[in-house]
Enzyme design. Structure first.
Site, mmCIF file in Angstrom:
data_model
loop_
_atom_site.group_PDB
_atom_site.id
_atom_site.type_symbol
_atom_site.label_atom_id
_atom_site.label_comp_id
_atom_site.label_asym_id
_atom_site.label_seq_id
_atom_site.Cartn_x
_atom_site.Cartn_y
_atom_site.Cartn_z
ATOM 1 N N HIS A 114 -10.079 2.952 -1.081
ATOM 2 C CA HIS A 114 -10.294 2.589 0.321
ATOM 3 C C HIS A 114 -11.112 1.302 0.345
ATOM 4 O O HIS A 114 -12.180 1.228 0.949
ATOM 5 C CB HIS A 114 -10.995 3.726 1.076
ATOM 6 N N HIS A 116 0.815 -1.208 0.000
ATOM 7 C CA HIS A 116 0.000 0.000 0.000
ATOM 8 C C HIS A 116 0.852 1.262 0.000
ATOM 9 O O HIS A 116 0.490 2.258 -0.619
ATOM 10 C CB HIS A 116 -0.919 -0.005 1.229
#
Length: 803
Positions: free
Chosen positions: A111, A65
């Site tokens: 998200h 990430h």
């Protein structure tokens, strides 16, 4: 750099006196999502074993990430330069020059995993995070878009996820006062355990002083601004870098909690602070929180940062250094400011109801040094955390995966023969009329109106929205100058924006599907009259550790690169979200469709000359720009029923190879379309997407209330191919009789100047009968009342949710 280590030697390594630590290394590595080889590399760089705080910092910063350890080698090939590009990948957001002293700032972020766990807060904080990326650059946020994916709405769990995500986006965007002006939503079983929530933000700035994130100025103070730090969002970056399972679905502490009203104050305070000239660098605290903001600011500035956690505003008592460093509490910023400005800035931020503290300073030594309770609890090279991070080696398979080889064997000949009034449905071997085929397609949630979603968003706040969601192929907002001293353009300009991806196409051919996503985004912008100028991308993929997963990602990046180069739309940045897989109870893993969402922006020089998709008046003629309807048996591979909505939703077949993507054709069609819109030759424009010609015509009828008479040319091609095939860079336009003559004249003129790859085809006319009529050789093919089309299209999602 690639790290590797043999497992059999690991125990001997960690028990050596040089690297001995006071915690269980194996369990700590599992908690942080790190590999044994990562640990060996960390020890090699530090020449010692990391303490527990430091290992946590490496865990989040070396996660996929944060450091893109699996995708970075592929991303470097994307085109990132252009005449308008002022800031490309590497900063909080991309910046493009739109003339007259104005710059557009934009980016897309995901998200996904947090929204699977806690849909409301996961989606809401996704909005908050992208807004901070925008205003951290010094731009005022002016618009939001989103790209969402869910499982089928026959499942109550997917309905709950949809309702929660939409409510979260609506709540945060509405409260913070930024309009959500558009987006796209799709539904497929591959997303049942792993929804996608991608949020795109746009901002406007009218100064040359772009605020960057690289720290500078030895001993300059480091300022913490915004919300307090709590235990919410702990380890969110690592959580987002692993596959979802029953355990992680229950991992609610990993989801942050947002406060949009505080974010509104943070926006205004930061923009005011930037105008003072006191702010040297700024970084929002998103994934990995304080750890990421400190290490990235230090690494980019080639300096160090000392951070004193004792001075950080805490929400809860008794927080450890580890918790401070890894918390992802929302609405927080880190600044480097000029010495002597601290008190003035403190007063400014307090006036906006924000916490503000001097929590550290810039160091000459290029390290991130962390102090807690008077002791140094972490001391790490900044570059090791944020720049010189591991890259995973993946072997790219050199042949098409077997699953695609099987899919690509499918041909249209395998379908039942078409009749004048319908076809036998393979799914249940029953006859279905063309009327009902069209109505069934319009009732599919992926095609149907997203009005149930849009009506929950405040898309008119700030009073700059020119086109409401669903009215046109792209969202359009007015560029309203914020400064009187700038030279004003003679006409009202606008920004068009869109998010696009046909994930079914990408699943069935990652290269063609990704090229198509870029091409369709550019076509949608051109359909409102906007010149495409740049993109941001959100690469949502499954595990790259599986050969097929990495191949899909690689082919997708190649497709995006080819299309962006051909269409002159460089990449300004974006986001990569991997490990979007769901581990089922039987331990099988369900990967999502590869979903490279393209967020594209375009410039409109005169918003009074944009086109919507609605027919404007009865008797207007309907034309199609692009590849023509075929009139012979020779099939053009750029148009196909393969991978189509018709094939999946009517026959239950998700198969075939998507149409070829002709980028030169796309470029010509887009340029022609923009010019005829600019000249006022056409009254409406709508591209052919999911569902092909019939669905596109129906959507124009539904949005306007007018009907249409369409006459298909005599053809040896299948009727379903003429009606529902996809591809071909095709766009519907409508114009008056006089305008039609101008359209033909302009097409003829450009034909004389060079070789046209496309044609313009007259299909019929708009009618006042409130009916969609399609015929061929005097045979009626489709005869549907517009009210029936509208009821089916408008209410489909609402009916699914409330059934």
């Amino acid at each position: 750099m690639t790290v590797s280590f043999e497992n059999k030697d690991f125990n001997q390594f960690i028990n050596s006196s040089k690297f001995l630590v006071e915690y269980d290394v194996m369990s700590a590595l599992k908690q942080e999502g790190l590999k044994q080889s990562d640990y060996v590399e960390i020890c090699r760089r530090l020449n010692r074993g990391p303490n527990r705080n430091e290992l946590g910092m490496f865990g989040v910063m070396w996660s996929e990430h944060c450091c893109y350890r699996n995708s970075r080698p592929l991303l470097k090939n994307l085109p990132t330069t252009g005449s308008r590009i002022l800031v490309g990948p590497g900063e909080n957001a991309g910046v493009v020059d739109i003339g007259f002293g104005q710059r557009l700032v934009f980016k897309i972020e995901s998200h996904n995993h947090p929204s699977a766990v806690e849909p409301f807060q996961g989606a809401a904080t996704g909005v908050g995070g992208i807004l901070r990326d925008i205003f951290t650059m010094g731009a005022r946020p002016i618009a939001l878009l989103n790209a969402l994916r869910f499982g089928p709405l026959d499942d109550e769990k997917n309905i709950s996820l949809l309702e929660g995500v939409v409510a979260g986006i609506s709540h945060y965007g509405n409260c913070v006062g930024v309009p959500t002006i558009g987006g796209e939503v799709g539904f497929d079983s591959s997303y049942s355990g792993n929804p996608l929530v991608n949020v795109m933000g746009l901002g406007l700035m009218e100064t040359e002083e772009i605020v960057c994130s690289g720290a500078s100025g030895i001993d300059f103070p480091v300022l913490y601004v915004g919300n307090t730090t709590g235990r919410d969002g702990m380890g969110g970056a690592s959580f987002a870098s692993s596959e979802l399972s029953k355990t992680s679905i229950d991992d609610r502490p990993a989801v942050q909690v947002g406060d949009p009203f505080l974010e509104k104050g943070l926006i205004e305070a930061c923009l005011e602070a930037f105008k003072t000239g006191y702010v040297i660098a700024a970084q929002d605290m998103g994934a990995a929180g304080l750890t990421c903001s400190c290490s990235e600011m230090a690494s980019k500035g080639e300096v160090g940062i000392e951070l004193n956690l004792d001075l950080v505003p805490a929400r809860e008592k008794g927080m450890t250094a580890y918790e401070f460093l890894l918390s992802e509490s929302q609405e927080r910023m880190l600044f480097v400011v000029k010495p002597g400005s601290e008190e003035e800035l403190r007063e400014l931020f307090i006036r906006w109801g924000l916490y503000v503290e001097v929590v550290g300073k810039v160091l000459k030594e290029k390290v991130v040094r962390v102090i807690h309770k008077g002791e140094v609890v972490a001391n790490l090279p900044a570059s090791a955390l944020a720049d010189d991070t591991p890259i995973e080696e993946h072997l790219l398979i050199n042949s098409t995966p077997e699953y695609l080889q099987e899919h690509w064997k499918w041909t249209e000949d395998l379908l039942p023969k078409t009749l004048d009034n319908g076809i036998i449905n393979i799914k249940n071997n029953l006859f279905i009329s063309w009327n009902n085929v069209l109505l069934d397609l319009l009732s599919m949630p992926s095609i149907a109106s997203k009005n149930w979603i849009y009506k929950q968003y405040d898309y008119q706040v700030q009073s700059n929205t020119v086109v409401s969601p669903g009215e046109a192929d792209a969202a359009v907002i007015r560029i309203r100058s914020q400064n009187d001293f700038l030279t004003k353009p003679k006409k009202d300009r606008g920004i068009a924006s869109v998010v696009d991806c046909n994930d079914r196409w990408v699943y069935l051919d990652p290269l063609r599907g990704s090229m198509s996503a870029v091409a369709e985004a550019a076509r949608n912008l051109s359909s409102v009259g906007a010149e495409p100028i740049a993109i941001t991308n959100n690469l949502n993929f499954s595990s790259p550790d599986k050969p097929v997963g990495f191949w899909q990602l690689s082919m997708s990046c190649e497709g995006i690169t080819k299309a962006c180069l051909a269409l002159s739309t460089p990449v300004t940045g974006g986001n990569v979200s991997l490990y979007n897989d769901t581990k089922l109870q039987n331990n099988t893993v369900l990967p999502i469709h590869p979903t490279p969402v393209i967020g594209m922006v375009g410039l409109i020089e005169d918003i009074n000359k944009i086109c919507k998709k609605s027919w404007v008046k009865a008797e207007d003629q309907i034309w199609m720009i692009g590849l023509p309807l075929e009139n012979n048996i020779n099939q053009d591979e750029r148009i196909s029923l393969s991978a189509s909505s018709f094939l999946e939703y009517i026959h239950g077949l998700k198969t075939g190879r998507p149409p070829e993507i002709d980028l030169n054709l796309e470029k010509q069609v887009h340029a022609f379309l923009r010019e005829v819109i600019k000249q006022g030759i056409v009254n409406s424009a709508h591209d052919l997407g999911d569902g092909g010609l019939a669905v596109a015509i129906a959507e124009c009828c539904i949005s306007s209330g007018y009907g249409a008479n369409i006459i298909l040319p005599p053809s040896q091609s299948r009727l379903d191919r003429l009606l529902f095939a996809e591809g071909g860079a095709r766009v519907l336009v409508s114009c008056s009789t006089d305008q039609s003559e101008e359209l033909k004249k302009y097409y003829k003129n450009i034909s004389l100047q060079g070789s046209n790859l496309f044609s313009i085809s007259h299909l019929g006319n708009v009618n006042n009968q409130k009916k969609l009529l399609v015929s061929q050789s005097n045979n009626t093919i489709i005869d549907v009342n517009i009210l029936d089309l509208k009821d089916t299209y408008k209410d489909a999602i609402h009916k699914k949710i409330t059934k």
